[in-house]
Design an enzyme around this catalytic site. Structure first.
Site, PDB file in Angstrom:
ATOM      1  N   ARG A 189     139.833  18.668  85.489  1.00 16.49           N
ATOM      2  CA  ARG A 189     141.126  18.580  86.172  1.00 16.49           C
ATOM      3  C   ARG A 189     142.035  17.509  85.564  1.00 16.49           C
ATOM      4  O   ARG A 189     143.228  17.490  85.842  1.00 16.49           O
ATOM      5  CB  ARG A 189     140.895  18.314  87.660  1.00 16.49           C
ATOM      6  CG  ARG A 189     140.225  19.506  88.346  1.00 16.49           C
ATOM      7  CD  ARG A 189     139.926  19.273  89.822  1.00 16.49           C
ATOM      8  NE  ARG A 189     141.035  18.699  90.524  1.00 16.49           N
ATOM      9  CZ  ARG A 189     140.940  17.636  91.333  1.00 16.49           C
ATOM     10  NH1 ARG A 189     139.778  17.056  91.542  1.00 16.49           N
ATOM     11  NH2 ARG A 189     142.009  17.166  91.949  1.00 16.49           N
ATOM     12  N   ASN A 190     141.499  16.604  84.751  1.00 15.90           N
ATOM     13  CA  ASN A 190     142.324  15.567  84.126  1.00 15.90           C
ATOM     14  C   ASN A 190     143.268  16.232  83.126  1.00 15.90           C
ATOM     15  O   ASN A 190     142.886  17.170  82.425  1.00 15.90           O
ATOM     16  CB  ASN A 190     141.451  14.520  83.437  1.00 15.90           C
ATOM     17  CG  ASN A 190     142.248  13.312  83.005  1.00 15.90           C
ATOM     18  OD1 ASN A 190     143.038  13.384  82.067  1.00 15.90           O
ATOM     19  ND2 ASN A 190     142.043  12.202  83.680  1.00 15.90           N
ATOM     20  N   TYR A 191     144.477  15.720  83.048  1.00 15.91           N
ATOM     21  CA  TYR A 191     145.514  16.340  82.221  1.00 15.91           C
ATOM     22  C   TYR A 191     145.566  15.852  80.771  1.00 15.91           C
ATOM     23  O   TYR A 191     146.347  16.375  79.975  1.00 15.91           O
ATOM     24  CB  TYR A 191     146.897  16.099  82.845  1.00 15.91           C
ATOM     25  CG  TYR A 191     147.052  16.669  84.229  1.00 15.91           C
ATOM     26  CD1 TYR A 191     146.887  18.021  84.469  1.00 15.91           C
ATOM     27  CD2 TYR A 191     147.385  15.845  85.299  1.00 15.91           C
ATOM     28  CE1 TYR A 191     147.037  18.549  85.742  1.00 15.91           C
ATOM     29  CE2 TYR A 191     147.542  16.361  86.578  1.00 15.91           C
ATOM     30  CZ  TYR A 191     147.367  17.717  86.789  1.00 15.91           C
ATOM     31  OH  TYR A 191     147.522  18.221  88.051  1.00 15.91           O
ATOM     32  N   MET A 192     144.780  14.839  80.414  1.00 16.65           N
ATOM     33  CA  MET A 192     144.954  14.218  79.096  1.00 16.65           C
ATOM     34  C   MET A 192     144.886  15.217  77.940  1.00 16.65           C
ATOM     35  O   MET A 192     145.781  15.243  77.095  1.00 16.65           O
ATOM     36  CB  MET A 192     143.926  13.108  78.868  1.00 16.65           C
ATOM     37  CG  MET A 192     144.017  12.485  77.474  1.00 16.65           C
ATOM     38  SD  MET A 192     145.647  11.790  77.077  1.00 16.65           S
ATOM     39  CE  MET A 192     145.555  10.269  77.985  1.00 16.65           C
TER      40      MET A 192
END
Length: 167
Positions: free
Chosen positions: A38-41
């Site tokens: 779910r992290n956008y990086m």
């Protein structure tokens, strides 16, 4: 619980250093930067430097992509006490040697802090250090999937992160 960050991902071609605070629980368990799906990086980096293509599946390919794009990855905190993944739960932070890394990699022109905690720890420990002061310091909204008042999801964060294309 005491947690420890990972070694930096960097080479002599990197011109910006993206600093998180401390990897979240999913990343620590996998021993991989920004590995919470779910992290956008990774989606942000590929949107900026990969002509909009989806992030590679293989972690090693993602790291190689970041390096080819001139992006180094590390964290401001070497170790700390923390339950879970929230920056607000970080206690007794011990910093990584950011000035030492910058001295070893003089091509890094900008330090990009991924969120407020990263910036706060960097400036607290090294804000007056010449290696830090000689670089452009940029605070970006966190790539964490947790919505904030100003940043609800990927699209609004990506708009701000596009500033890196000007470096």
């Amino acid at each position: 619980m005491i947690v420890h960050s990972f070694p930096p991902i960097i080479d002599s071609g990197c011109r910006m250093l993206v600093l998180g605070s401390m990897p979240g629980a999913a990343s620590l368990q996998a021993h991989r930067y920004y590995w919470n799906p779910r992290n956008y990086m990774w989606r942000i980096l590929y949107a900026l430097f990969g002509d909009g293509r989806e992030p590679d599946e293989a972690y090693e390919e993602r790291l190689a992509f970041a390096l080819r794009s001139g992006v180094a990855l590390w964290d401001t905190i070497a170790s700390c006490e923390r339950k879970g993944s929230l920056d607000s739960e970080i206690r007794q932070a011990i910093p990584n040697d950011i000035p030492g890394l910058l001295a070893d990699y003089p091509n890094v022109r900008a330090i990009v802090c991924n969120g407020s905690k990263s910036l706060a720890e960097l400036t607290k420990h090294f804000g007056d250090h010449p290696e830090v002061r000689s670089r452009e310091l940029i605070r970006m909204p966190s790539t964490s999937p947790i919505p904030t008042r100003d940043y609800r999801g990927l699209e609004d964060r990506l708009e701000v992160w596009k500033k890196l294309l000007e470096l």
